[in-house]
Enzyme design. Sequence first.
Site, PDB file in Angstrom:
ATOM      1  N   GLU A 116       8.117  -9.220 -31.461  1.00 48.58           N
ATOM      2  CA  GLU A 116       8.340  -8.699 -30.009  1.00 48.58           C
ATOM      3  C   GLU A 116       7.270  -9.399 -29.267  1.00 48.58           C
ATOM      4  OE1 GLU A 116       9.684  -5.182 -32.479  1.00 48.58           O
ATOM      5  OE2 GLU A 116       8.359  -6.754 -32.859  1.00 48.58           O
ATOM      6  N   CYS A 144       8.033  -0.899 -32.548  1.00 43.98           N
ATOM      7  CA  CYS A 144       6.914   0.022 -32.743  1.00 43.98           C
ATOM      8  C   CYS A 144       6.384   0.801 -31.456  1.00 43.98           C
ATOM      9  CB  CYS A 144       5.981  -0.417 -33.789  1.00 43.98           C
ATOM     10  SG  CYS A 144       5.037  -1.636 -32.937  1.00 43.98           S
ATOM     11  N   CYS A 147       4.952  -2.601 -29.509  1.00 42.79           N
ATOM     12  CA  CYS A 147       6.041  -3.397 -28.895  1.00 42.79           C
ATOM     13  C   CYS A 147       6.816  -2.791 -27.942  1.00 42.79           C
ATOM     14  CB  CYS A 147       6.828  -3.923 -30.145  1.00 42.79           C
ATOM     15  SG  CYS A 147       5.907  -4.936 -31.142  1.00 42.79           S
TER      16      CYS A 147
END
Length: 215
Positions: A116, A144, A147
């Site tokens: 990402e 996560c 990101c």
Amino acid sequence: MSKSFEQVVEYATISTVTIDYHTANISSRHGYVNAINHGKITENSRPDNTRTFSHTTRLGFPMTDEHYMQLALTEARAAYQENEVPVGAVIVCRNGVIAAAHNQREQLRDPTAHAEMIAITQAAESLGSWRLEDCALFVTLEPCPMCAGAIVQARIPVVVYGCTDPKAGAVTSLFRLLDDPRLNHRCEVRCGILAETCAELLRDFFHRQRQLGKK
């Protein structure tokens, strides 16, 4: 209310563009940032360091979440072949897919080089702006916290992911950063797109790593 993905990307037709990774512009710490020129990605053969992508415009037939997740899976499979955790991402704007990336932490020796993060950098380079307000991000694994924070900072209105991440997911699993009312940006989120395919690729990778005694 965030724009729906259908409002962001209405219709598409296909043409092709080829990218040579030997000559792709490598910018900053996030790999092949300028390698895609308003292109959108479909799987083709990857002889040597050349990959073929398809380009979309707003003319023709509508693309689905599944279509773009397949493109993200193409990136995830590339990561698998490079011995990276197999997560892939694509970012779609009005002109088509403007970014495609996969995990490159091992290759770049960079803990922030998630799919990402690299895709967001590519998209900002492509649009000439850090504001990705007319874009949708497709990623094979739930983002996560790092990101998800970058998604909020980039003002991406639509996020679509494949399988959940019970250990690190920051969209629905551990945190809900993309719809936290305390933040100044919230996203429309759709999840579970080709989830089993995305999860199986990860399971197979980590099974192989355990057999090799690496993880």
